[in-house]
Design an enzyme around this catalytic site. Structure first.
Site, PDB file in Angstrom:
ATOM      1  N   GLY B  97       0.823  -1.118  -0.038  1.00  0.00           N
ATOM      2  CA  GLY B  97      -0.027   0.032  -0.072  1.00  0.00           C
ATOM      3  C   GLY B  97       0.864   1.284   0.030  1.00  0.00           C
ATOM      4  O   GLY B  97       1.832   1.323   0.401  1.00  0.00           O
ATOM      5  N   ARG B 161       1.122  -5.915  -4.795  1.00  0.00           N
ATOM      6  CA  ARG B 161       1.109  -6.445  -3.731  1.00  0.00           C
ATOM      7  C   ARG B 161       1.656  -8.257  -3.979  1.00  0.00           C
ATOM      8  O   ARG B 161       1.516  -8.992  -3.074  1.00  0.00           O
ATOM      9  CB  ARG B 161      -0.431  -6.745  -3.100  1.00  0.00           C
ATOM     10  CG  ARG B 161      -0.748  -5.351  -2.452  1.00  0.00           C
ATOM     11  CD  ARG B 161      -2.235  -5.381  -1.865  1.00  0.00           C
ATOM     12  NE  ARG B 161      -2.577  -4.018  -1.443  1.00  0.00           N
ATOM     13  CZ  ARG B 161      -2.204  -3.650  -0.464  1.00  0.00           C
ATOM     14  NH1 ARG B 161      -1.370  -4.182   0.574  1.00  0.00           N
ATOM     15  NH2 ARG B 161      -2.550  -2.220   0.007  1.00  0.00           N
ATOM     16  N   ASP B 192       5.813  -7.506   5.941  1.00  0.00           N
ATOM     17  CA  ASP B 192       5.931  -8.972   4.949  1.00  0.00           C
ATOM     18  C   ASP B 192       7.036  -8.554   3.841  1.00  0.00           C
ATOM     19  O   ASP B 192       7.750  -9.550   3.484  1.00  0.00           O
ATOM     20  CB  ASP B 192       4.642  -9.033   4.351  1.00  0.00           C
ATOM     21  CG  ASP B 192       3.617  -9.739   5.326  1.00  0.00           C
ATOM     22  OD1 ASP B 192       4.297 -10.186   6.170  1.00  0.00           O
ATOM     23  OD2 ASP B 192       2.713  -9.700   5.106  1.00  0.00           O
ATOM     24  N   LYS B 218       8.412   0.929   5.351  1.00  0.00           N
ATOM     25  CA  LYS B 218       7.120   1.660   5.055  1.00  0.00           C
ATOM     26  C   LYS B 218       5.737   1.212   5.416  1.00  0.00           C
ATOM     27  O   LYS B 218       5.563  -0.035   5.430  1.00  0.00           O
ATOM     28  CB  LYS B 218       7.307   1.658   3.208  1.00  0.00           C
ATOM     29  CG  LYS B 218       5.955   2.358   2.642  1.00  0.00           C
ATOM     30  CD  LYS B 218       5.408   1.614   1.750  1.00  0.00           C
ATOM     31  CE  LYS B 218       4.628   0.199   2.275  1.00  0.00           C
ATOM     32  NZ  LYS B 218       3.574  -0.531   1.566  1.00  0.00           N
ATOM     33  N   THR B 219       5.059   2.033   5.801  1.00  0.00           N
ATOM     34  CA  THR B 219       3.663   1.807   6.189  1.00  0.00           C
ATOM     35  C   THR B 219       2.859   2.926   7.105  1.00  0.00           C
ATOM     36  O   THR B 219       3.715   3.126   7.958  1.00  0.00           O
ATOM     37  CB  THR B 219       3.614   0.131   6.859  1.00  0.00           C
ATOM     38  OG1 THR B 219       2.270   0.342   7.263  1.00  0.00           O
ATOM     39  CG2 THR B 219       4.113  -0.046   8.032  1.00  0.00           C
ATOM     40  N   ASP B 221       0.484   2.307   8.715  1.00  0.00           N
ATOM     41  CA  ASP B 221       0.009   1.858   9.909  1.00  0.00           C
ATOM     42  C   ASP B 221       1.021   2.107  11.170  1.00  0.00           C
ATOM     43  O   ASP B 221       0.423   1.760  12.254  1.00  0.00           O
ATOM     44  CB  ASP B 221      -0.059   0.311   9.591  1.00  0.00           C
ATOM     45  CG  ASP B 221      -1.242   0.174   8.769  1.00  0.00           C
ATOM     46  OD1 ASP B 221      -2.129   0.820   8.486  1.00  0.00           O
ATOM     47  OD2 ASP B 221      -1.463  -1.258   8.258  1.00  0.00           O
TER      48      ASP B 221
END
Lengths: 547, 547
Positions: B97, B161, B192, B218-219, B221
């Site tokens: 994402g 993805r 992941d 990266k994220t 979240d």
């Protein structure tokens, strides 16, 4: 800025119990530039006698004391005029939905009166016009106003949607004006509120009361404007907040290509917000209600859908579309009396256009229209998720085409509604400056004894110093409409003009936008730096500053 | 910045066909500060041998070539070390994402290599890891990169993805590495993707290939972090965008008092976003999934609802709550084989906790869980509008209380979902600087011959010049989990620590927030001025910079 514990704090515990972010704090102490005329002595100069936007005889009858009075403009002079001081007692009220900059209008009025009319008092009526009728107010002070300077929201004194309409209500307003010995009231509101302000001015004048009434143009919808009042405050900020979000979603779409995004924006009948956001962000499709009424859009769906194959963004602001409103008011009538029979016989009571529209809606929306009512029995219009409706309709159409072998793509719609996020943002530099000037202007108009005018700040494409300041006769903006069997004065809502520069700009670019992804990401509103003083496209195009 | 027509432009017509806003343009040409060590000559200094986050024997077996290798840190030196030039061929890939700052990592790698390794080539693999497997790439140039500098989105090379997972896929990656004669690959992704990067590094090393692999965290979240990698990029920007919107809605609520706003935020299992936004905006209630699992929250509804009487804001990020995911995977199993019988016998196949949870949901949500499936037969989790679900549940409870004479108020809930708006915003100064440094670090690690490390920039509470730069052994972050009957290496998701400083801060303040409206409006992200370099609370509290 942590919590304050002054006495007045109790009046608005919400804001004063709050903690401020760094950006909020940074906005508290900025000094706002003023139009030069407001920094010197000035005369308030009358223009020629005014008429009305339509039906002058009707307006003359409704406003025997105010009709024909001139609009005015402030002209700098060597000295003197503004020196006629003498303290004033002024009340201020916020009316209707929130718009960024309301607090700045109030601080502008307050600052003007403190600077120019020593010993003046400013009262804030709480909770909108009801505050006037119930004489519910707070006396504004430097300390009380401080935490609201350049901040979003209307919570300094809050707003309300009541109208001062009946003889009894006018009587209440008179009593408050007398009780507080008011020299003037400033009504900060939209088209209806300013009409109401003018009726109040007429009423006070008719009774030989000293209380004057001045309006200020507020609404994020941007539909209260004319030559003398080039824009309503809040529009600039709200559009920029929506455009930031739309731009981000567009960047997302460009990176993934996974969804077709359908964005609905807050707003009523006029599509200025949609038009401005389109000019700022370049979507593939923008539905401008004034050009394509909803019913036609729905009928033309095959045309629209063929465009859809290449698009990633489309949006609309049609929940309060006039045809939908008509349909709903008919439904309200019918459902109040009849049962909705399974055979659909009840539909025969709808006017043909409304029935046609009803039949075009997907079943889920039909059910919402028939079933979901608020406690007054009305459809909750703003809750109709037209963005989801359009996605459903596109899905249905594409399924059909798949079966016919005409389409073999993947369609995933992602709905968005941008609404409340935009009404209460921190005002842009433009709205902060504009509102401050509107407030100063209202103060100047009241000081010079004027009534029934709307505060008017012009030449907005130039630097603030060169802005013009004056007041426009509210009666000159009015027409007469027949409502519920009575003649009523109205300030006509400014709809998007299909011959106006902003729409023409859109029209000249949109074919390219539809097929090529020309997305623009306006980014977050900046308060400092090279981009901080940008003004919205609609205004610059209408003023001819931008081509 | 209008359209560019360079040859490379064809590769990413989206961005290059675009027109830039003033803010976008203003971000293109800023010069980013660098950690001082990256401005001098430096040595890449090995630390002690590393182990694993858990199950070191298992990790050692899975990574025979990489397990135990030291993490490294860059140390400034007089000269020499960095002088060992020689051009490199490097590929870079975006995985998963979108998160604000991805383009800056790429430009950081590019700039480092241009500055320190003359004649190097950087390839961008298009569309994520699939681009590696299919050898689908674009060669990056100064001109190609320019329009993406400090811009949001991932559209420079787009993401995907896919995983490089099977022997066949590893073979494809090897072929690409050989075909392009790659010295290294940088994988920009989440937990992941970084696990995958390490497997790829192990595989290349095991086959004695020269190609090294470096990861970047990266994220949005915020769940990929540890001592050496204090935060993942994108989290700062996304939280600030959500907080701007939440703050605006709060100001709206404070002005009208008409609605109780229920805000759902984008995110997966970890609640860092919710926690950070809570610290930035002070809602009445914030539901932190790590503290109150959804099932308990729903059971405790009478407690929560008693709080609700005085609140105006509440929010949650529970669409991907672990218990809900468990329920859904059981439902997927059952529905694939069985018919949902009217009598509800099918429910007996659910595990007891899942059945309990299912029964707690309102009917509308139960129906969504049973009926709405994507083309793969899966429930569309992100589409479950839990914010509306909570509103329904509160309505039901309050109706009950009304009948019992315990409640006579008015409750109107207003749902919000803030998601896509935050993933692709223009990166904050923090994310822009952090990503640039991460990219430079990745370049330095590759130049020094390292593999299987994640780019690590630390001391983030200090000015950029004082940031530390290094690489952390990916194996040292790993544990082993049993998935589908196999042992798999995983970088454990960092959940919100109930003993951590950010949560403790929330816990110490929220009783006050629940009863008094301490709303904060963070306002729009600023790029210039006194507030432009603010860093998120979570990071500052975790670093101990803020108390």
């Amino acid at each position: 800025m942590s919590s304050t514990t002054s006495e007045t704090g109790k009046a608005v515990p919400g804001r004063l119990a709050s903690v401020y972010s760094e950006v909020q704090t940074s906005r508290l102490n900025i000094s706002l530039p003023l139009p030069s005329v407001l920094k010197t002595s000035f005369n308030v100069v009358d223009g020629p006698p005014s008429s009305a936007a339509g039906n002058p005889d009707g307006i003359a009858k409704l406003f025997p004391n105010l009709f024909g009075q001139p609009s005015v403009i402030l002209k700098a002079c060597d000295s003197g005029a503004a020196a006629k001081d003498g303290s004033l007692k002024i009340g201020v009220v916020l009316s209707g939905g929130q718009a960024p900059g309301g607090h700045n209008v109030i601080s502008g009025i307050f600052d003007y009166l403190k600077e120019r009319t020593k010993g003046s008092t400013v009262y804030g009526f709480k909770g909108g016009p009801a505050g006037i009728m119930k004489c519910n107010y707070v006396e504004l002070s430097t300390e009380f106003i401080y935490p609201y300077r350049n901040q979003g929201g209307f919570d300094m004194i809050c707003s309300g949607r009541d109208k001062i309409d009946t003889p009894e209500q006018f009587k209440q307003a008179e009593e408050t004006a007398k009780k507080l010995d008011l020299d003037g009231i400033v009504v900060i509101g939209g088209d209806d509120s300013n009409t109401n302000a003018c009726l109040l001015a007429e009423n006070f004048r008719g009774k030989n009361m000293k209380t004057r009434v001045i309006g200020c143009p507020k609404t994020i919808d941007g539909d209260l404007k004319c030559k003398e009042v080039p824009t309503s405050f809040g529009f600039d900020t709200a559009c920029k907040i929506y455009s930031e979000m739309i731009g981000n979603v567009m960047t997302d779409a460009r990176s993934t290509g996974k969804y077709y995004h359908f964005v609905r924006l807050m707003g009523r009948a006029a599509s200025h917000i949609t038009l401005e956001c389109a000019l700022e962000t370049h979507p593939n499709i923008a539905i401008i209600g004034e050009e394509v009424p909803l019913i036609i859009f729905l009928q033309l769906n095959s045309i629209s859908f063929s465009l859809l194959f290449s698009i990633s963004i489309i949006w609309l602001s049609i929940p309060c579309n006039p045809q939908v409103q008509q349909l709903i008011s008919e439904l309200n009538e019918i459902l109040a009396q009849d049962v909705v029979d399974e055979t659909g016989m009840w539909k025969k009571k709808l006017q043909s256009q409304s029935e046609e529209l009803f039949e075009l809606f997907p079943q889920a929306i039909q059910e919402q229209l028939l079933l979901e009512r608020d406690p007054h029995g009305n459809v909750q219009v703003a809750k109709i998720e037209t963005e989801k409706m359009l996605i459903q309709m596109v899905e249905t159409e594409l399924d059909k085409r798949k079966h016919e072998g005409q389409y073999n793509g993947q369609f995933k719609g992602q709905p968005h509604f941008f609404g409340y996020e935009g009404r209460c943002g921190l005002p842009t530099n433009f709205d902060a400056n504009y509102c401050n000037a509107l407030g100063y202007a209202a103060g100047a108009l009241l000081q010079s004894g004027k009534t029934g005018l709307i505060s008017s700040v012009g030449n907005l494409g130039a630097p603030v110093e060169e802005w013009t300041v004056g007041g426009t006769a509210l009666t000159s903006l009015m027409d007469v409409e027949r409502r519920h069997g009575k003649f009523k004065p109205v300030i006509k809502k400014a709809m998007v003009e299909l011959e106006g520069a902003p729409f023409k700009k859109l029209a000249s670019l949109r074919d390219d936008w539809a097929l090529n992804n020309r997305y623009v990401s306006p980014g977050p509103i900046q308060f400092v730096g090279p981009t901080a003083n940008a003004v919205n496209y609609t205004l610059l195009l209408e003023l001819g500053v931008k081509a």
